[in-house]
Design a protein around this motif. Structure first.
Motif, PDB file in Angstrom:
ATOM      1  N   ARG A 173       0.820  -1.216   0.000  1.00 50.15           N
ATOM      2  CA  ARG A 173       0.000   0.000   0.000  1.00 50.15           C
ATOM      3  C   ARG A 173       0.851   1.263   0.000  1.00 50.15           C
ATOM      4  NH1 ARG A 173      -4.723  -0.445   4.452  1.00 50.15           N
ATOM      5  NH2 ARG A 173      -5.065  -2.662   4.382  1.00 50.15           N
ATOM      6  N   HIS A 252     -10.348  11.915   1.951  1.00 47.44           N
ATOM      7  CA  HIS A 252     -11.231  10.741   1.897  1.00 47.44           C
ATOM      8  C   HIS A 252     -11.710  10.522   0.462  1.00 47.44           C
ATOM      9  CE1 HIS A 252     -14.613  13.524   1.690  1.00 47.44           C
ATOM     10  NE2 HIS A 252     -14.159  14.114   2.783  1.00 47.44           N
ATOM     11  N   SER A 253     -12.107   9.302   0.187  1.00 45.24           N
ATOM     12  CA  SER A 253     -12.515   8.925  -1.166  1.00 45.24           C
ATOM     13  C   SER A 253     -13.669   7.927  -1.076  1.00 45.24           C
ATOM     14  CB  SER A 253     -11.327   8.303  -1.904  1.00 45.24           C
ATOM     15  OG  SER A 253     -11.740   7.760  -3.132  1.00 45.24           O
ATOM     16  N   LYS A 254     -14.484   7.898  -2.108  1.00 41.91           N
ATOM     17  CA  LYS A 254     -15.589   6.932  -2.159  1.00 41.91           C
ATOM     18  C   LYS A 254     -15.046   5.518  -2.349  1.00 41.91           C
ATOM     19  CE  LYS A 254     -18.782  10.300  -4.189  1.00 41.91           C
ATOM     20  NZ  LYS A 254     -19.536  10.666  -5.401  1.00 41.91           N
ATOM     21  N   ASN A 255     -13.908   5.419  -3.029  1.00 37.39           N
ATOM     22  CA  ASN A 255     -13.331   4.102  -3.327  1.00 37.39           C
ATOM     23  C   ASN A 255     -12.402   3.649  -2.205  1.00 37.39           C
ATOM     24  OD1 ASN A 255     -14.558   4.212  -5.931  1.00 37.39           O
ATOM     25  ND2 ASN A 255     -12.872   5.527  -6.620  1.00 37.39           N
ATOM     26  N   SER A 256     -12.394   2.349  -1.967  1.00 37.11           N
ATOM     27  CA  SER A 256     -11.541   1.780  -0.933  1.00 37.11           C
ATOM     28  C   SER A 256     -10.087   1.811  -1.378  1.00 37.11           C
ATOM     29  CB  SER A 256     -11.961   0.337  -0.642  1.00 37.11           C
ATOM     30  OG  SER A 256     -10.991  -0.297   0.161  1.00 37.11           O
ATOM     31  N   ARG A 258      -7.945  -0.355  -0.655  1.00 35.77           N
ATOM     32  CA  ARG A 258      -7.502  -1.723  -0.953  1.00 35.77           C
ATOM     33  C   ARG A 258      -7.790  -2.101  -2.405  1.00 35.77           C
ATOM     34  NH1 ARG A 258      -9.574  -4.929   4.502  1.00 35.77           N
ATOM     35  NH2 ARG A 258      -8.244  -3.793   5.968  1.00 35.77           N
ATOM     36  N   THR A 259      -8.897  -1.589  -2.937  1.00 36.11           N
ATOM     37  CA  THR A 259      -9.281  -1.967  -4.310  1.00 36.11           C
ATOM     38  C   THR A 259      -8.796  -0.972  -5.357  1.00 36.11           C
ATOM     39  OG1 THR A 259     -11.407  -0.862  -3.954  1.00 36.11           O
ATOM     40  CG2 THR A 259     -11.319  -3.236  -3.550  1.00 36.11           C
ATOM     41  N   HIS A 260      -8.844   0.326  -5.037  1.00 29.96           N
ATOM     42  CA  HIS A 260      -8.518   1.353  -6.031  1.00 29.96           C
ATOM     43  C   HIS A 260      -7.204   2.079  -5.763  1.00 29.96           C
ATOM     44  CE1 HIS A 260     -12.796   0.713  -6.718  1.00 29.96           C
ATOM     45  NE2 HIS A 260     -12.677   1.318  -7.889  1.00 29.96           N
ATOM     46  N   GLU A 263      -5.760   7.955  -3.498  1.00 29.49           N
ATOM     47  CA  GLU A 263      -5.928   9.082  -4.423  1.00 29.49           C
ATOM     48  C   GLU A 263      -4.688   9.970  -4.424  1.00 29.49           C
ATOM     49  OE1 GLU A 263      -8.955  10.173  -6.140  1.00 29.49           O
ATOM     50  OE2 GLU A 263      -9.611   8.111  -5.812  1.00 29.49           O
ATOM     51  N   HIS A 267      -4.563  11.216   1.310  1.00 26.34           N
ATOM     52  CA  HIS A 267      -5.543  10.137   1.455  1.00 26.34           C
ATOM     53  C   HIS A 267      -4.878   8.898   2.045  1.00 26.34           C
ATOM     54  CE1 HIS A 267      -8.259   6.958  -0.604  1.00 26.34           C
ATOM     55  NE2 HIS A 267      -8.735   7.254   0.579  1.00 26.34           N
ATOM     56  N   GLU A 271      -5.752   7.007   5.656  1.00 26.94           N
ATOM     57  CA  GLU A 271      -6.144   5.591   5.750  1.00 26.94           C
ATOM     58  C   GLU A 271      -5.143   4.774   6.575  1.00 26.94           C
ATOM     59  OE1 GLU A 271      -8.804   4.022   4.591  1.00 26.94           O
ATOM     60  OE2 GLU A 271      -9.765   5.677   3.528  1.00 26.94           O
TER      61      GLU A 271
END
Length: 904
Positions: A173, A252-256, A258-260, A263, A267, A271
């Motif tokens: 990550r 913050h972002s709408k997408n996780s 882990r998957t996306h 940003e 961000h 996280e």
């Protein structure tokens, strides 16, 4: 002077050619695209983001390519427009690009966006000696013995059965921070081909770019004159309202993640670090350093290290408390107190306090045993050693970070003189031995007369604290009688605990009020001293604030630990304040319960208040701003704001930088070590607070504050010396707490000299039989002074009038040859207390010194890595020089061949 001429030339040039693009009027805002004509080819390279996203995110100029490196904010209505015009022309002359834009919420607020092109970044990176990566590090393995290799294989096999360390991050990550895995060297344009440059836009990261732009802004003139330069002065005279680097987008972002993926770095930090769900994980220090700079990175590294080191201290403190809990039923002293129904204690205050049975203080005796037991001395020694180990290992940790972050060879550049110092002493100059230039000079007599006045001010403020403590002492003395005559039985029967509890709460309120006053006094005294540079000013202010707050926070605790109940006299001959109020006595079960209450309440209240002020206040401020914007511009307004607008609506970082964060933790460190013998749970409370504190501070930095200017530092500065001072003080105070405040020494003397086991060389619980009776003296009630005489004779409680009562002391009975004189046991106890203090201090200081000597400041593997790096860099430079000479030789041969083939 040449500098003044430069300003005049710029003024003339700007007036003739570019006056229209630097005014504070609306015409400037319409001309936002004019800067693009002077962009060079390097700055037009891709920024690594999709063009549409760059434009909409508010991180770039209107062309979507030129990254915003710094934001200045001013109001059109301010009266300093001429200074701004000159300042902005000179900024443009330095090569920076700028673009202005009005606020979407307030047309009076103007944002000035600054961008540093490639050639400016290179020029100033070289001037500032910024280290950049130039070749990947070659890691090598240590030579290991066969036995160690076999052991390591077995350990790794065993680890394979265990679950993966939950505290570690998933490295996939985190971004590949190239500068951490490469050799670095001061940037040089002549050797630019040696550096790893994949993309000119990302070679200098955002933090470095902001630092370079800030460095330029601090040296740009805004008026004629030697001292009329720098952004700080324009901020102080309200020419500009704010100045800050931008955050790298939303946190913050709408997408996780882990998957996306993340940003942006902000961000990612949220996280992986600032989100409450990762409270148990290690901090991503390299990422913090890259985003916020080395100074803030070192603060979080120190806070993380301190929190990690609190684990063993908290565990041992909890074990000491549990030991007291499990041995409670076997404690002979508390058993005797609980069974002493026939022992009648003298009243603890004048007139209103009744006679009491000793057994009434049974519960207090049991609570005292939880903190004052056989393990307390061991814990005091452990904490003194712990403080030394913590500081010595922090030195090693700091050295590793300094190496990884390329701060080993970094030295603070010659600091600029403070403008106030320059203005005050500009008439008298002398040559600076380092720069060789004339500079303002403060005479010796002036300097030390100011220092004496400042020191007098410090002592006066300390006297104010002592006066406040004296006021609380008088409050305690008066209210003991008041609570003893209280109508409510619960308060009346626990008058001493009620007195202590209310006194601590009042003391806390006084502490908070005096802290506000101290800040103003410390500012006044520091400015009176006229420190020469900003770092001298910061160190002087830091020391004063620490001293004030430390004395303010701990003075009442020192009073309870070492003075409460020590100078009260005896029944019939009490010592009195102003010949009126009887000094407060300890509870029949000892003074330690008062000290525990004082520490517990102050520690919990102080930490709760600090956490609220640190996070709650900016949260409320930002919520109120968002609410106002929603009311004025609709629900979706904030989402459409550009990044500079969103950042401007956040709270600025504290005026004193990390001062408040460090001060809170250092004061807590003092609480954790200085009186830890009286309150073994202090490290546990500190640990719980710090686990919350790390995430609170992280959340605040990432989400609630504007991005602070990234700055460099090698260590935590003056705070390290303060920590060492607290470590030394803690040994002395703990020795006195065990010897004077607790009953450890009187019990030891009784067990070995006066108890059933006297002369046998042992001191178990059986040897303590009869201790309570031996520690209490007898007083004849008829010898009371008139103003001390209780209003009741005790017949309503005991069935008959009380003739004799008992009190805590070692004195002869009233019918002896010398009534109420000290017994031999008193002198034995006093001698044992003094001997214990001397032995304890010498032993602990010897252990501390030995540990400090045995633990080297630099780890051996780090020393080897540094030597190897130095060797490899020399080899690389030698190879690079050989390559250059070979290329020159080849080029010369080519020229010679071409010359011979020319037509005659």
């Amino acid at each position: 002077s040449p500098a003044v001429k430069d300003v005049n030339v710029l003024l003339e040039g700007e007036r003739s050619g570019m006056s229209s693009s630097s005014r504070d009027d609306d015409s400037t805002l319409q001309n936002q695209g004019t800067h693009s004509s002077i962009l060079d080819d390097n700055t037009k390279s891709s920024s690594g983001l999709p063009e549409g996203r760059s434009k909409s995110s508010g991180l770039c100029f209107s062309d979507g390519k030129s990254r915003i490196d710094y934001i200045l904010v001013y109001r059109k209505s301010s009266s300093q427009s001429e200074k701004r015009e000159v300042f902005e022309r000179n900024i443009r002359a330095e090569g920076l690009h700028m673009e202005k834009e009005a606020s979407l919420t307030n047309s009076d607020v103007i944002f000035l966006k600054l961008h540093a092109p490639w050639d400016v970044l290179c020029r100033y990176a070289e001037l500032m000696n910024i280290r950049m990566p130039f070749r990947r590090k070659i890691f090598y393995m240590h030579r290991r013995h066969k036995f160690m290799s076999r052991m390591e294989k077995r350990i790794n096999k065993f680890r394979g059965w265990l679950p993966r360390k939950p505290m570690k991050f998933d490295n996939n990550r985190l971004p590949d921070l190239e500068e951490n895995e490469s050799f670095t060297a001061p940037f040089s344009r002549s050797r630019i081909h040696h550096f790893i440059i994949h993309n000119k836009e990302t070679f200098f990261n955002n933090a470095t770019r902001s630092r370079i732009v800030h460095h330029i802004l601090q040296r740009v003139k805004y008026e004629e004159g030697k001292t009329k330069m720098g952004l700080n002065r324009l901020l102080s005279n309200n020419s500009y309202e704010a100045a800050f680097p931008l955050h790298e987008g939303s946190y913050h972002s709408k997408n996780s993640i882990r998957t996306h993926g993340a940003e942006n770095h902000r961000h990612l930090l949220y996280e992986c670090w600032a989100w409450w769900g990762v409270w148990y994980k290690y901090q991503p220090l390299d990422l913090i350093r890259r985003y916020f700079g080395e100074k803030i990175g070192l603060y979080f590294a120190w806070l993380g290290w301190y929190t990690g080191m609190l684990f063993p201290a908290a565990l041992v403190g909890l074990l000491v408390f549990l030991y007291g809990l499990f041995t409670l039923e076997h404690c002979q002293v508390s058993k005797e107190i609980c069974q002493a129904i026939d022992i009648i204690m003298c009243p603890i205050c004048d007139q209103y306090c009744p006679y009491l049975r000793l057994s009434d203080s049974c519960i207090y005796a049991k609570v005292t045993h939880l903190f004052d037991n056989g393990a307390t001395v061991f814990f005091a020694v452990f904490m003194a050693v712990w403080a030394t180990v913590f500081l010595e290992f922090w030195k090693r940790r700091r050295a590793v970070l300094a190496y990884d972050w390329d701060l080993i060879d970094w030295e603070e550049e010659e600091e600029e003189i403070r403008p106030q110092f320059e203005a005050k002493y500009s008439k008298k100059e002398r040559m600076n031995p380092i720069s060789g230039k004339p500079e303002p000079y403060q005479a010796f007599s002036d300097k030390y007369s100011r220092l004496i006045v400042s020191t007098s001010g410090i002592f006066f403020m300390i006297l104010v604290v002592i006066a406040a403590v004296f006021g609380i002492v008088i409050y305690r003395v008066i209210t003991v009688s008041t609570f003893a005559a209280f109508g409510w039985a619960l308060i009346r029967n626990n008058s001493q605990v009620a007195t202590t509890g209310t006194a601590v709460c009042i003391n806390f309120c006084i502490i908070m009020l005096l802290n506000v006053l101290y800040e103003k006094v410390a500012l006044l005294l520091t400015n009176l001293e006229q420190p020469r540079t900003e770092s001298e000013w910061e160190n002087s202010f830091t020391f004063k604030m620490f001293l004030f707050q430390f004395v303010n926070l701990n003075s009442s605790t020192f009073y309870i630990a070492f003075f409460l109940g020590r100078f009260t006299g005896r029944p019939g001959a009490y010592l009195r304040l102003i010949n009126r109020w009887k000094l407060e006595e300890c509870h029949p079960s000892g003074c330690l319960i008062d000290l525990c209450m004082q520490m517990g309440i102050i520690m919990v209240l102080k930490q709760t208040w600090n956490n609220f002020m640190e996070l709650g206040y900016p949260l409320i401020q930002n919520w109120w701003t968002r609410r106002r914007l929603r009311r004025e511009h609709g629900q979706t307004a904030k989402a459409s704001f550009p990044q500079w607008e969103r950042d401007f609506n956040l709270q600025p970082m504290n005026a004193y930088g990390l001062f408040d964060e460090y001060l809170e933790m250092i004061l807590q460190f003092g609480f954790t070590t200085i009186f830890v013998a009286a309150f073994p749970l202090a490290p546990l409370l500190a640990l719980i607070n710090n686990i919350i504190e790390i995430r609170l501070d992280a959340y605040k930095f990432v989400t609630q504050w504007r991005r602070p200017l990234p700055s460099q530092a090698k260590d935590i500065g003056i705070w390290y010396g303060i920590l060492e001072g607290i470590g030394i003080l803690s040994v002395i105070t703990n020795a006195f707490v065990i010897a004077v405040t607790s009953d450890f020494i009187p019990r030891l003397v009784y067990a070995y000299k006066y108890g059933p086991c006297a002369g046998q060389g042992r001191a178990g619980e059986g040897c303590m039989m009869g201790y309570v009776n031996a520690s209490l003296s007898v007083f004849q009630v008829s010898d009371f002074e008139r103003r001390s005489q209780p209003r009741t004779n005790g017949s309503e409680l005991f069935g008959e009038a009380v003739k004799y009562c008992r009190y805590r002391d070692y004195r002869e009975p009233p019918d002896s040859a010398e009534p109420y004189s000290y017994t031999l046991q008193f002198w034995h106890v006093l001698a044992a207390r003094l001997a214990f203090i001397i032995v304890f201090e010498h032993m602990v200081f010897a252990v501390k010194t030995l540990i400090a000597y045995l633990i080297p400041d630099l780890p051996k593997d780090l020393r080897d890595r540094m030597r190897r790096e130095k060797y490899l860099i020399q080899e690389m430079m030698y190879e690079a020089e050989l390559d250059r000479l070979q290329k020159e030789k080849n080029e010369k041969k080519k020229k010679d061949r071409a010359h011979h083939k020319e037509w005659p």
